[in-house]
Design an enzyme around this catalytic site. Structure first.
Site, PDB file in Angstrom:
ATOM      1  N   ARG A  94      31.631  45.354  35.924  1.00 18.59           N
ATOM      2  CA  ARG A  94      31.553  45.568  34.462  1.00 18.59           C
ATOM      3  C   ARG A  94      32.031  44.313  33.721  1.00 18.59           C
ATOM      4  O   ARG A  94      31.236  43.587  33.148  1.00 18.59           O
ATOM      5  CB  ARG A  94      32.399  46.807  34.081  1.00 18.59           C
ATOM      6  CG  ARG A  94      32.016  47.418  32.732  1.00 18.59           C
ATOM      7  CD  ARG A  94      32.700  46.755  31.559  1.00 18.59           C
ATOM      8  NE  ARG A  94      34.147  46.806  31.634  1.00 18.59           N
ATOM      9  CZ  ARG A  94      34.944  46.071  30.861  1.00 18.59           C
ATOM     10  NH1 ARG A  94      34.435  45.238  29.957  1.00 18.59           N
ATOM     11  NH2 ARG A  94      36.263  46.132  31.004  1.00 18.59           N
ATOM     12  N   HIS A 112      45.437  45.752  32.875  1.00 22.20           N
ATOM     13  CA  HIS A 112      44.172  45.014  32.987  1.00 22.20           C
ATOM     14  C   HIS A 112      44.432  43.619  32.446  1.00 22.20           C
ATOM     15  O   HIS A 112      44.719  43.455  31.265  1.00 22.20           O
ATOM     16  CB  HIS A 112      43.115  45.755  32.143  1.00 22.20           C
ATOM     17  CG  HIS A 112      41.811  45.042  31.992  1.00 22.20           C
ATOM     18  ND1 HIS A 112      40.675  45.410  32.688  1.00 22.20           N
ATOM     19  CD2 HIS A 112      41.435  44.008  31.207  1.00 22.20           C
ATOM     20  CE1 HIS A 112      39.664  44.631  32.334  1.00 22.20           C
ATOM     21  NE2 HIS A 112      40.093  43.776  31.433  1.00 22.20           N
ATOM     22  N   HIS A 152      43.649  39.334  32.203  1.00 20.67           N
ATOM     23  CA  HIS A 152      42.811  38.141  32.399  1.00 20.67           C
ATOM     24  C   HIS A 152      43.737  36.970  32.726  1.00 20.67           C
ATOM     25  O   HIS A 152      44.930  36.997  32.420  1.00 20.67           O
ATOM     26  CB  HIS A 152      41.967  37.876  31.150  1.00 20.67           C
ATOM     27  CG  HIS A 152      40.845  38.862  31.010  1.00 20.67           C
ATOM     28  ND1 HIS A 152      39.537  38.547  31.252  1.00 20.67           N
ATOM     29  CD2 HIS A 152      40.863  40.184  30.695  1.00 20.67           C
ATOM     30  CE1 HIS A 152      38.779  39.629  31.081  1.00 20.67           C
ATOM     31  NE2 HIS A 152      39.559  40.640  30.743  1.00 20.67           N
ATOM     32  N   CYS A 184      35.390  37.612  28.354  1.00 19.89           N
ATOM     33  CA  CYS A 184      34.893  38.638  27.430  1.00 19.89           C
ATOM     34  C   CYS A 184      34.039  37.999  26.344  1.00 19.89           C
ATOM     35  O   CYS A 184      34.521  37.127  25.619  1.00 19.89           O
ATOM     36  CB  CYS A 184      36.060  39.400  26.804  1.00 19.89           C
ATOM     37  SG  CYS A 184      35.539  40.583  25.549  1.00 19.89           S
TER      38      CYS A 184
HETATM   39  N1  COA Z   1      24.930  53.591  24.794  1.00 17.56           N
HETATM   40  C1  COA Z   1      23.655  53.219  24.556  1.00 17.56           C
HETATM   41  N2  COA Z   1      23.143  53.008  23.327  1.00 17.56           N
HETATM   42  C2  COA Z   1      23.959  53.152  22.288  1.00 17.56           C
HETATM   43  C3  COA Z   1      25.299  53.523  22.453  1.00 17.56           C
HETATM   44  C4  COA Z   1      25.786  53.744  23.763  1.00 17.56           C
HETATM   45  N3  COA Z   1      27.053  54.074  24.007  1.00 17.56           N
HETATM   46  N4  COA Z   1      25.888  53.592  21.252  1.00 17.56           N
HETATM   47  C5  COA Z   1      24.947  53.288  20.340  1.00 17.56           C
HETATM   48  N5  COA Z   1      23.794  53.026  20.962  1.00 17.56           N
HETATM   49  C6  COA Z   1      22.517  52.610  20.348  1.00 17.56           C
HETATM   50  C7  COA Z   1      22.119  53.550  19.216  1.00 17.56           C
HETATM   51  O1  COA Z   1      21.355  54.617  19.700  1.00 17.56           O
HETATM   52  C8  COA Z   1      21.320  52.604  18.347  1.00 17.56           C
HETATM   53  O2  COA Z   1      20.052  52.427  18.931  1.00 17.56           O
HETATM   54  P1  COA Z   1      18.725  52.202  18.013  1.00 17.56           P
HETATM   55  O3  COA Z   1      18.994  50.944  17.216  1.00 17.56           O
HETATM   56  O4  COA Z   1      17.649  52.047  19.031  1.00 17.56           O
HETATM   57  O5  COA Z   1      18.641  53.418  17.174  1.00 17.56           O
HETATM   58  C9  COA Z   1      22.057  51.281  18.478  1.00 17.56           C
HETATM   59  O6  COA Z   1      22.732  51.341  19.719  1.00 17.56           O
HETATM   60  C10 COA Z   1      23.062  51.043  17.359  1.00 17.56           C
HETATM   61  O7  COA Z   1      23.896  52.209  17.242  1.00 17.56           O
HETATM   62  P2  COA Z   1      25.167  52.258  16.268  1.00 17.56           P
HETATM   63  O8  COA Z   1      25.846  53.552  16.457  1.00 17.56           O
HETATM   64  O9  COA Z   1      24.725  51.887  14.868  1.00 17.56           O
HETATM   65  O10 COA Z   1      26.093  51.164  16.876  1.00 17.56           O
HETATM   66  P3  COA Z   1      26.509  49.738  16.331  1.00 17.56           P
HETATM   67  O11 COA Z   1      25.339  48.858  16.131  1.00 17.56           O
HETATM   68  O12 COA Z   1      27.453  49.926  15.190  1.00 17.56           O
HETATM   69  O13 COA Z   1      27.303  49.183  17.593  1.00 17.56           O
HETATM   70  C11 COA Z   1      28.492  49.885  19.557  1.00 17.56           C
HETATM   71  C12 COA Z   1      28.456  49.849  18.052  1.00 17.56           C
HETATM   72  C13 COA Z   1      29.881  50.341  19.953  1.00 17.56           C
HETATM   73  C14 COA Z   1      27.454  50.848  20.081  1.00 17.56           C
HETATM   74  C15 COA Z   1      28.227  48.461  20.113  1.00 17.56           C
HETATM   75  O14 COA Z   1      28.967  47.527  19.387  1.00 17.56           O
HETATM   76  C16 COA Z   1      28.547  48.361  21.570  1.00 17.56           C
HETATM   77  O15 COA Z   1      27.919  48.944  22.411  1.00 17.56           O
HETATM   78  N6  COA Z   1      29.538  47.507  21.941  1.00 17.56           N
HETATM   79  C17 COA Z   1      29.918  47.310  23.302  1.00 17.56           C
HETATM   80  C18 COA Z   1      31.152  46.518  23.362  1.00 17.56           C
HETATM   81  C19 COA Z   1      31.583  46.245  24.783  1.00 17.56           C
HETATM   82  O16 COA Z   1      31.154  46.816  25.750  1.00 17.56           O
HETATM   83  N7  COA Z   1      32.484  45.269  24.901  1.00 17.56           N
HETATM   84  C20 COA Z   1      33.006  44.840  26.140  1.00 17.56           C
HETATM   85  C21 COA Z   1      33.949  45.802  26.750  1.00 17.56           C
HETATM   86  S1  COA Z   1      35.567  45.799  26.092  1.00 17.56           S
HETATM   87 ZN    ZN Z   2      38.730  42.571  30.273  1.00 16.60          ZN
END
Ligand code: COA
Ligand code: ZN
Length: 310
Positions: A18, A216, A218, A249
């Site tokens: 991950r 956790h 780094h 990250c």
């Molecule tokens: N899994 C898959 N798709 C997801 C999702 C999830 N958990 N959460 C939201 N989505 C999709 C929505 O369905 C939407 O899709 P569409 O544009 O096709 O309709 C799109 O993502 C945006 O959704 P929204 O709720 O508006 O989210 P956002 O744009 O405000 O983004 C997060 C917020 C949290 C979803 C996004 O920033 C994210 O996934 N971040 C991951 C951060 C991460 O993993 N960091 C490293 C680890 S610490």
């Molecule tokens: Zn980390």
């Protein structure tokens, strides 16, 4: 002062699939990921963060997490965890049969906004919904990753009182669950005494049977091993590592990879601490991971002659 007695055992969670794979710019082929995960399993790693259910627009590198979970279904004795940033992610994890759901919220506002585009309060509301959903699904376990528990790329040092405030609300939402709370040094700028202080203070305030602690870390400033050991000696029963030290990250500028799992195992083996992990095989897994194109790795053990490792 009495001598420091090592614990008899510690859980090691390998987060290379991950935290590591997400740091490689071009998404890796699923088959390559599978081979690396299999190599970790061959080294007797029994806890793995296999990926995350996050927006594929935010992190296309994690879009195949469901396929990976399916590929490794029915492996008795191995715990596969998946990180989720919201309820949608938790629903997806449950649909794919993941039992170890990892919810991430950062303690610092700036990092939480940068990472998941939500305020800390909004993320905590999401956590309340997830805790309820997990219980409805008959799943009584949750891992809570408290990002930037020590330092934030944008806001600087994070004191234990800030972590405490987030924990107070979070634990309220998670009553009835078995919780593993991980204090995460997302940027790798924590120091061992800061780690000791946070664990000591927070454990004084939050101590109940169903709560376990994890760390956790780094290794940005080379403190990873020392921080992990201080965490263990101040109450952490699980430590995250990344095989080969793969990582960095994308949402915490300047941070390098997690502490290399093989370096952690060497340190723990030296104290007779049982992890169950086979170090020579872990080094084979590390070689495989280090050979992935585009990855940034950092490991001491991989670079010393193999006959001197153990
Ligand atoms: N899994 C898959 N798709 C997801 C999702 C999830 N958990 N959460 C939201 N989505 C999709 C929505 O369905 C939407 O899709 P569409 O544009 O096709 O309709 C799109 O993502 C945006 O959704 P929204 O709720 O508006 O989210 P956002 O744009 O405000 O983004 C997060 C917020 C949290 C979803 C996004 O920033 C994210 O996934 N971040 C991951 C951060 C991460 O993993 N960091 C490293 C680890 S610490
Ligand atoms: Zn980390």
């Amino acid at each position: 002062m009495p001598p420091i007695t090592p614990p008899s055992m510690v859980d090691i969670v390998d987060v290379a699939p991950r935290d590591g794979f997400q740091s490689i710019h071009d998404p890796l082929p699923t088959a390559d990921k599978q081979r690396c995960i299999q190599a970790l399993i061959d080294a007797s790693v029994t806890r793995l963060e296999i990926g995350s259910f996050v927006s594929p627009k935010a992190l296309p590198q994690m879009a195949d997490t469901g396929d990976l979970v399916a590929a490794f279904a029915n492996r008795p004795g191995i715990r596969f965890a998946a990180l989720v940033p919201n309820l949608k992610g938790a629903e997806l994890a449950l649909e794919h049969g993941v039992r170890d759901v990892v919810f991430v919220v950062s303690v610092s506002e700036a990092h939480n906004q940068n990472n998941v585009r939500r305020s800390v309060d909004e993320s905590l509301k999401e956590l309340a919904a997830i805790a309820k959903r997990l219980q409805e699904a008959g799943n009584s376990y949750l891992r809570l990753d408290l990002g930037t528990s020590f330092d934030c790329s944008f806001d600087g040092r994070v004191d234990w009182q800030q972590v405490d405030r987030v924990m107070n609300t979070a634990l309220n939402h998670c009553r009835g669950l078995d919780l593993e709370v991980a204090l995460c040094d997302t940027t790798g700028r924590a120091t061992p005494y800061q780690v000791a202080d946070h664990f000591t203070r927070l454990r004084e305030r939050h101590d109940y049977e169903r709560l376990k602690w994890a760390f956790h870390g780094h290794d940005t400033y080379g403190m990873g091993i020392a921080n992990a050991l201080f965490a263990i000696h101040h109450g952490a029963s699980a430590i995250d590592g990344s095989c080969a030290g793969l990582g960095g990250c994308p949402f915490a500028p300047g941070a390098t990879g997690n502490t290399a799992t093989e370096d952690l195992i060497y340190a723990l083996n030296g104290g007779g601490v049982h992890t169950g992990i086979d170090l020579p095989r872990l080094l084979t897994a590390a070689d495989r991971i280090a050979a992935l194109p585009g990855g940034k790795t950092a490991s001491h053990l991989r670079h010393v002659p193999r006959e001197r490792v153990s």
